[in-house]
Design a protein around this motif. Sequence first.
Motif, PDB file in Angstrom:
ATOM      1  N   GLN A  77      33.901  23.390  28.327  1.00  0.00           N
ATOM      2  CA  GLN A  77      33.918  24.201  29.540  1.00  0.00           C
ATOM      3  C   GLN A  77      33.681  25.674  29.229  1.00  0.00           C
ATOM      4  O   GLN A  77      32.914  26.345  29.903  1.00  0.00           O
ATOM      5  CB  GLN A  77      35.259  24.003  30.258  1.00  0.00           C
ATOM      6  CG  GLN A  77      35.327  24.680  31.586  1.00  0.00           C
ATOM      7  CD  GLN A  77      36.217  25.930  31.567  1.00  0.00           C
ATOM      8  OE1 GLN A  77      36.790  26.231  32.574  1.00  0.00           O
ATOM      9  NE2 GLN A  77      36.347  26.641  30.493  1.00  0.00           N
ATOM     10  N   ASN A  78      34.332  26.182  28.208  1.00  0.00           N
ATOM     11  CA  ASN A  78      34.144  27.589  27.829  1.00  0.00           C
ATOM     12  C   ASN A  78      32.704  27.879  27.450  1.00  0.00           C
ATOM     13  O   ASN A  78      32.159  28.928  27.805  1.00  0.00           O
ATOM     14  CB  ASN A  78      35.093  27.967  26.694  1.00  0.00           C
ATOM     15  CG  ASN A  78      36.534  28.024  27.140  1.00  0.00           C
ATOM     16  OD1 ASN A  78      36.832  28.200  28.319  1.00  0.00           O
ATOM     17  ND2 ASN A  78      37.451  27.845  26.202  1.00  0.00           N
ATOM     18  N   GLU A  81      30.420  27.831  30.626  1.00  0.00           N
ATOM     19  CA  GLU A  81      30.562  29.039  31.445  1.00  0.00           C
ATOM     20  C   GLU A  81      29.754  30.206  30.893  1.00  0.00           C
ATOM     21  O   GLU A  81      29.381  31.100  31.642  1.00  0.00           O
ATOM     22  CB  GLU A  81      32.034  29.432  31.566  1.00  0.00           C
ATOM     23  CG  GLU A  81      32.784  28.578  32.548  1.00  0.00           C
ATOM     24  CD  GLU A  81      34.185  29.084  32.838  1.00  0.00           C
ATOM     25  OE1 GLU A  81      34.631  28.877  33.974  1.00  0.00           O
ATOM     26  OE2 GLU A  81      34.824  29.676  31.954  1.00  0.00           O
ATOM     27  N   THR A  99      27.535  26.140  37.151  1.00  0.00           N
ATOM     28  CA  THR A  99      28.841  26.529  37.673  1.00  0.00           C
ATOM     29  C   THR A  99      29.835  25.399  37.449  1.00  0.00           C
ATOM     30  O   THR A  99      29.558  24.252  37.819  1.00  0.00           O
ATOM     31  CB  THR A  99      28.752  26.820  39.190  1.00  0.00           C
ATOM     32  OG1 THR A  99      27.759  27.817  39.414  1.00  0.00           O
ATOM     33  CG2 THR A  99      30.087  27.277  39.743  1.00  0.00           C
ATOM     34  N   ILE A 100      30.966  25.720  36.852  1.00  0.00           N
ATOM     35  CA  ILE A 100      32.036  24.746  36.688  1.00  0.00           C
ATOM     36  C   ILE A 100      32.668  24.545  38.063  1.00  0.00           C
ATOM     37  O   ILE A 100      33.105  25.503  38.701  1.00  0.00           O
ATOM     38  CB  ILE A 100      33.102  25.246  35.682  1.00  0.00           C
ATOM     39  CG1 ILE A 100      32.475  25.546  34.317  1.00  0.00           C
ATOM     40  CG2 ILE A 100      34.253  24.249  35.576  1.00  0.00           C
ATOM     41  CD1 ILE A 100      31.854  24.374  33.614  1.00  0.00           C
ATOM     42  N   LYS A 103      37.700  22.450  36.586  1.00  0.00           N
ATOM     43  CA  LYS A 103      38.125  22.622  35.194  1.00  0.00           C
ATOM     44  C   LYS A 103      38.600  21.274  34.668  1.00  0.00           C
ATOM     45  O   LYS A 103      38.869  20.350  35.448  1.00  0.00           O
ATOM     46  CB  LYS A 103      39.257  23.650  35.118  1.00  0.00           C
ATOM     47  CG  LYS A 103      38.913  25.016  35.689  1.00  0.00           C
ATOM     48  CD  LYS A 103      38.178  25.845  34.710  1.00  0.00           C
ATOM     49  CE  LYS A 103      37.995  27.269  35.260  1.00  0.00           C
ATOM     50  NZ  LYS A 103      37.306  28.111  34.325  1.00  0.00           N
TER      51      LYS A 103
END
Length: 133
Positions: A77-78, A81, A99-100, A103
């Motif tokens: 995820q990091n 982004e 776009t996440i 989470k």
Amino acid sequence: MDFMDRLADKIDAIPNIPLRIDFGYLGSSESLVMHPLPGSRIIDEYMDGTKDVQMNYAIAMKSKNQQKVHNTLWLIQNQLEMLHELESQDNSFEFDSLTITSKPFIQEADEQGWFVFLLDFQAKLTIFKEMMN
């Protein structure tokens, strides 16, 4: 269109990622996969047949080690982004944004000790007409 392949390359290149990402459904053993979700849509369509699309995807991971799943999906995820460009190798798409939308979250914990976590995202792409046939 090679979008999922190029994104998988980016994910597999993350330092310390414990598994290579695959496509489709989770296997019967520890696995990390990416697959499309419902709800993708055309945003704009041009006279030459090129389309701007919003595509929905999920990354899922299954393991008996809950912390490993949690840490891996947060690591992915990091990185997602921070993704600002992604090149198509077959010129089938142009990357606009990612776009996440959710989470990392736990989806399932079963009696055999398996944990399944998901990470959802949307990608905005331009898909060129010759690659839509």
